[in-house]
Design an enzyme around this catalytic site. Structure first.
Site, short mmCIF file in Angstrom:
data_model
loop_
_atom_site.label_atom_id
_atom_site.label_comp_id
_atom_site.label_asym_id
_atom_site.label_seq_id
_atom_site.Cartn_x
_atom_site.Cartn_y
_atom_site.Cartn_z
N ARG A 262 102.46 79.81 41.13
CA ARG A 262 101.81 79.02 42.17
C ARG A 262 100.29 79.08 42.00
NH1 ARG A 262 105.69 80.36 47.43
NH2 ARG A 262 107.62 79.82 46.33
N ARG A 277 99.82 88.23 46.98
CA ARG A 277 99.74 86.79 46.68
C ARG A 277 99.28 86.60 45.24
NH1 ARG A 277 99.70 82.67 50.27
NH2 ARG A 277 99.44 84.16 51.97
N GLU A 349 105.76 88.30 55.37
CA GLU A 349 106.86 87.48 54.88
C GLU A 349 107.39 87.99 53.54
OE1 GLU A 349 105.83 83.35 54.37
OE2 GLU A 349 107.49 83.03 52.99
N SER A 352 111.97 83.34 52.97
CA SER A 352 111.90 82.16 53.80
C SER A 352 113.18 81.38 53.55
CB SER A 352 110.68 81.34 53.40
OG SER A 352 110.44 80.32 54.33
#
Length: 426
Positions: A262, A277, A349, A352
């Site tokens: 990403r 991240r 998180e 999901s």
RNA sequence: GGAGAGAUGGCUGAGUGGUCGAAAGCGCUCCCCUGCUAAGGGAGUAAGGGCUAAUACCCCUUCGAGGGUUCGAAUCCCUCUCUCUCCGCCA
């Protein structure tokens, strides 16, 4: 994609639903375009019908040796008229399609109202945040002091948002992945798959990352314009592309471990430290294909499968239902699972789980044949992380830390770690 | 990388400019016949879209994808994608 028929018949209702997300759907513009489409399409098809009829009679006349000239003269301008109508129709249809591809999915009624993350509704919690009798270190401190985690090395090779892991830590991530895959295949009825990490634009349109979110993706510079997958959802969900399943084929459950890539455009400044991240991370993904009408039950089951992983790892977590403003573009409903991170004193998180109902299926033309009339109907697709391996690794490190900086190995992972129960400094 | 072959309905496989959405076979569905798990006869059996109250008619599109030629294209031309075979290379 939302059903175009529904858009035509109930644009206002659709707009009201999407407004819950904070999305503005300009119904007037849409309806005006739709009216143009309708008349242009009717006229175009009328002309096509004329063309077909005349071509047929010309063929017939020619076969009988009659003079064709007058017939040809009669249709002389038909081609031009048809061409201009077709062009106009195509233009309108492209505009409509642009609008339709840009509309997020309708929200399920059970989605709580709210604007952003802070309005998400806690559904349940499991376990209790650990009480340490010393100051909790975060995964960065733990990993670096164990000499098993190197951000500077990664930066040297690839820049920021990359990680190099060594020794037991690298192995622990592999153990997590193996453990998750085994659990899902042996206990939850998933079929393990291995899939491409490079995909074409079509696949990304099918799962709705494109055309709207291209900036989140890595696109490779090569003769073939591949994209790196941002999640295994993309290749796995596209299994169903252009497929009509037999009624008996569904439901289907697939799992896959892949790296995910990403660009994290738009998250500058967030989680810049550590490996929360990253541009590249490992994830075990869960995907369901089910008949329409079964997807809400499937979402509960899928979420439960992801939770099971954390339960077996004995990691405290909570499940939140994303509020209207926080549900992703293509999802009708989403549960996030957030794991407790002692280093941050926060739930973060780690999974999901979303029900896309027929949103992706419509884009992919993924259908099933119904039992009774045997007619094709769109299937429902779901996916969820089961779970993100990189973040699971962080969670294990922080929750299983000892005062001396060593890390206990969760019992279920010990078989994958040569039977050992603790990780010490290298 | 070099040389060649091909992509047609659930499957096999015909079809090289006109009545082809597409022969035939297989499969599947329904009916008939048959007193016996067989055989035979008949009918039906693609998807998407438009219109519509309609899953009824009717119409349009689709023979890998996209362009083009033509009154008319599965059939001719161009580009692309994919599959297969042989040689080379390679984890």
């Amino acid at each position: 994609m939302i059903d175009p028929k529904l858009l035509r018949q109930a644009a206002t209702d659709v707009a009201a639903n999407l407004a819950r997300r904070g999305f503005v759907f300009d119904t007037n513009a849409y309806i005006a375009l739709e009216e143009q489409r309708k008349s242009l399409q009717i006229e175009t098809e009328q002309l096509q019908s004329e063309r077909n009829a005349s071509a047929k009679s010309i063929g017939k006349a020619k076969a009988q040796g009659e003079d064709i000239e007058p017939l040809l003269a009669a249709v002389q301008d038909l081609g031009d008229r048809l061409e201009s109508k077709t062009a106009a129709l195509q233009s309108v249809q492209e505009q409509l399609s642009d609008i339709e591809l840009g509309l997020p999915n309708l929200l399920d009624d059970s989605v709580p109202d709210g604007k952003d993350e802070s309005d998400n509704a806690e559904v349940r919690t499991w376990g209790n945040p650990v009480e340490l009798d010393f100051d909790a270190r975060d995964h960065i401190e733990l990993g670096e002091s164990l000499n098993l985690l190197e951000f500077e090395t990664a930066a040297k090779i690839s820049g920021s948002r990359f990680t190099v892991m060594k020794g037991d830590l690298a192995r622990l991530q592999r153990a997590l992945i193996q453990f998750m895959l085994n659990t899902h295949t042996e206990e939850h009825g998933y079929e393990e798959t291995y899939v491409p990490y490079l995909v074409r634009a079509d696949a990304l349109i099918g799962t709705s990352q494109l055309p709207k979110f291209e900036e989140d993706l890595f696109k490779i510079e090569a003769d073939i314009p591949y994209y790196l997958i941002p999640t295994a959802e993309v290749p796995v969900t596209n299994f169903a592309r252009d497929t009509i399943f037999d009624a008996a084929d569904l439901p289907k459950r697939y799992t896959a471990h892949t790296p995910c890539f990403r660009s994290e455009a738009g998250s500058h400044g967030q989680d810049t430290r550590g490996m929360i991240r990253q541009h590249q991370f490992e994830k075990v993904e869960l995907v369901h294909f089910v008949a329409a009408g079964e997807s809400m039950d499937a979402l509960e089951a899928l979420t439960g499968h992801a939770e099971k992983i954390l339960q077996k790892l004995e990691l405290p977590y909570r499940v939140v239902a994303l509020c209207a403003g926080d549900v992703g573009f293509g999802a009708a409903k989403t549960y996030d699972i957030e794991v407790w991170l002692p280093g941050q004193q926060k739930y973060r998180e780690i999974s999901s789980c979303s029900n896309y109902n027929d949103f992706q299926a419509r884009r992919m033309k993924a259908r099933r044949r119904t039992e009774e009339p045997g007619k094709p109907e769109l299937i429902h697709t779901l996916n969820g992380s089961g779970v993100a391996a990189g973040r699971a690794l962080i969670a294990v490190m922080e929750n299983y830390q000892n005062e001396d900086g060593s890390i206990r190995i969760p019992e279920v992972l010990q078989p994958y770690m040569g039977g050992r129960s603790v990780i010490n400094a290298a």
